[in-house]
Design an enzyme around this catalytic site. Structure first.
Site, PDB file in Angstrom:
ATOM      1  N   SER A 175      46.459 148.897 -65.450  1.00  0.00           N
ATOM      2  CA  SER A 175      46.533 149.267 -64.035  1.00  0.00           C
ATOM      3  C   SER A 175      45.676 148.285 -63.250  1.00  0.00           C
ATOM      4  O   SER A 175      45.313 147.224 -63.760  1.00  0.00           O
ATOM      5  CB  SER A 175      46.047 150.717 -63.846  1.00  0.00           C
ATOM      6  OG  SER A 175      46.344 151.160 -62.542  1.00  0.00           O
ATOM      7  N   ASN A 176      45.349 148.590 -62.017  1.00  0.00           N
ATOM      8  CA  ASN A 176      44.466 147.714 -61.226  1.00  0.00           C
ATOM      9  C   ASN A 176      43.667 148.592 -60.271  1.00  0.00           C
ATOM     10  O   ASN A 176      43.976 149.784 -60.110  1.00  0.00           O
ATOM     11  CB  ASN A 176      45.296 146.648 -60.492  1.00  0.00           C
ATOM     12  CG  ASN A 176      46.269 147.269 -59.526  1.00  0.00           C
ATOM     13  OD1 ASN A 176      45.889 147.964 -58.589  1.00  0.00           O
ATOM     14  ND2 ASN A 176      47.556 147.062 -59.769  1.00  0.00           N
ATOM     15  N   PRO A 177      42.631 148.034 -59.623  1.00  0.00           N
ATOM     16  CA  PRO A 177      41.724 148.895 -58.841  1.00  0.00           C
ATOM     17  C   PRO A 177      42.221 149.277 -57.440  1.00  0.00           C
ATOM     18  O   PRO A 177      41.427 149.770 -56.639  1.00  0.00           O
ATOM     19  CB  PRO A 177      40.436 148.070 -58.728  1.00  0.00           C
ATOM     20  CG  PRO A 177      40.757 146.708 -59.191  1.00  0.00           C
ATOM     21  CD  PRO A 177      42.152 146.651 -59.686  1.00  0.00           C
TER      22      PRO A 177
END
Ligand code: CTP
Length: 422
Positions: free
Chosen positions: A221-223
């Site tokens: 995923s990513n932030p």
């Protein structure tokens, strides 16, 4: 009151919601200064606020009946909260207690001021006041974040002597600063004058990250926090659009008035957007979908015992913007570009490659902006050569600048009689 503020609220009705803090007496000064700016002020108070300052004081100062507490008032006005909500140009909570902020964040409506808050479509401002430790508490800060993500303007408390005898942040901001903020909010381009500029339009917005699982407990995923896309959706709604927001996993609550579709993976996000694209007049792709996913998702948890090294094989995901180019219908498309290199060159190339009319570019990898932050600094480019720089600003202001840039693009496109409009 500065000379520029005098008369700036002429003809505007401001609702002042006073909640139960020792700083409630300072709301009298705010009321007076709002009147100096030309506003008609109506006051509502919580029962606790009425313990600190008598409703009679506010009634005498405002020249209007004060509605306090619940609907069990001796002279209940039927649907007064709806009538007040329709008329007002701003709803301002001064001072705002931790309790009232929590109610606003959750949408609780158990008394007159909190019911009024939910009925109001005008811009909302809160000026919190509380003890330093209460202000710093994660629950309070979380509620503040929630309110910000809905476009509520926060006048941060100042640092100074507190009622407890302590010294720190938590003290109600100066009344003149609060009034200046209300004047700015009521006059801001994204409030009354911009209101209605997207009336009759259907807007599709994407927000947040996606998740691609390796196994039931691990994922890529990513932030991305989703705050930018949520702010874009809130702003479109406040300008009169019918908005559908397709969001990856975020902790943000559904913005009132916006239809929210929650998804997890890139494929789910693509399906949700493609199936709604045909009816959209504008699409704003603020999400950060994953570019790769594991080739294989293990149905069982991958065990680490006896494994020193794990090699993952990744495959490219669908590029949603590219897929949407084939979707039926015609719509204005706004893309985003998160870049670490030459920002404008890369964004320009991405705008053309992905078939966008406008692109909102920001630098990533720098402290204090972009992912997860409340602030961002962007440059907005359009395919007709338009360029707008937005210095470091809260995401709701960036959202307003994006819709202003869309309006400006549409004007230039229709003057040159080309391009879709939103
Ligand atoms: N985007 C998309 N589908 C993806 C990835 C990104 O539609 N699978 C959209 C984003 O929502 C954004 C735009 O494409 O509006 C650009 O995203 P960005 O991450 O900057 O670029 P990428 O296309 O991923 O290219 P690169 O990572 O090589 O910069």
């Amino acid at each position: 009151m500065s000379s520029e503020e005098a008369g700036q609220l002429e003809g505007e009705e401001v609702v002042l919601a006073v909640t139960g803090s020792i700083a409630a007496y300072k709301a009298c000064e705010v009321l007076r200064r709002l009147q100096d700016a030309g506003a008609v002020v109506r006051v509502t108070m919580t029962h606790n606020a009425a313990e600190f300052v008598s409703p009679l004081t506010f009634a005498a100062l405002s020249g209007h009946r004060v509605i306090s507490g619940s609907f069990q008032d001796p002279q209940p006005e039927r649907l007064a909260h709806i009538r007040w909500a329709k008329r007002c140009s701003a709803f301002c909570v001064v001072p705002a207690t931790a309790d009232f902020l929590a109610k606003m964040a959750l949408g609780i409506a158990d008394d007159f001021p909190s019911s009024l808050h939910l009925a109001v479509e005008a811009p909302v401002l809160v000026a919190p006041a509380m003890e330093e430790k209460m202000w710093a508490h994660p629950a309070v800060q979380r509620n503040i974040e929630t309110l910000k993500s809905r476009g509520v303007r926060i006048v941060d408390p100042g640092v100074g002597h507190l009622a407890s005898g302590g010294h720190g942040p938590g003290r109600l901001a100066e009344p003149l600063d609060i009034v200046a903020s209300i004047v700015e909010m009521v006059g801001a381009p994204s409030t009354p004058s911009a209101q209605g500029t997207l009336a009759g339009q259907q807007v599709l917005v994407s927000a947040g990250p996606t998740r691609e699982h390796l196994d039931p407990v691990r994922m890529l995923s990513n932030p991305s926090s989703g705050k930018m896309g949520f702010a874009v959706a809130v702003e479109a709604h406040s300008r009169g659009a019918k908005v559908v927001l397709v969001s990856g996993p975020t902790s943000l609550p559904d913005p009132p008035g916006v239809e929210v579709v929650r998804v997890v993976t890139v494929d789910e996000m693509a399906d949700a957007l493609v199936s709604r694209a045909a009816n959209a007049d504008a699409l704003v792709m603020a999400a950060a979908p994953a570019d790769f996913r594991p080739q294989r998702r293990s149905p069982e948890k991958i065990k680490k015992a006896g494994t020193d090294k794990l090699t993952l094989e990744l495959v490219a995901t669908t590029d949603i913007l590219e897929q949407l180019r084939q979707a039926p219908g015609q719509r204005l498309v706004v893309g985003f570009a998160a870049e670490t290199g030459d920002l404008e060159v890369a964004a320009q190339e991405k705008m053309v490659r992905k078939g966008c009319d406008l692109i909102v570019a920001n630098r990533v990898g720098l402290p204090g902006g972009g992912f997860e932050s409340d602030l961002n600094e962007v440059v907005i480019l359009d395919r007709l050569g338009g360029r707008t720089m937005v210095d470091s600003s809260p995401k709701p202001e960036i959202a307003a600048a994006i819709w202003d840039a869309v309006a400006d693009f549409n004007e230039r496109a229709s003057a040159g009689s080309s391009g879709p409009s939103a």
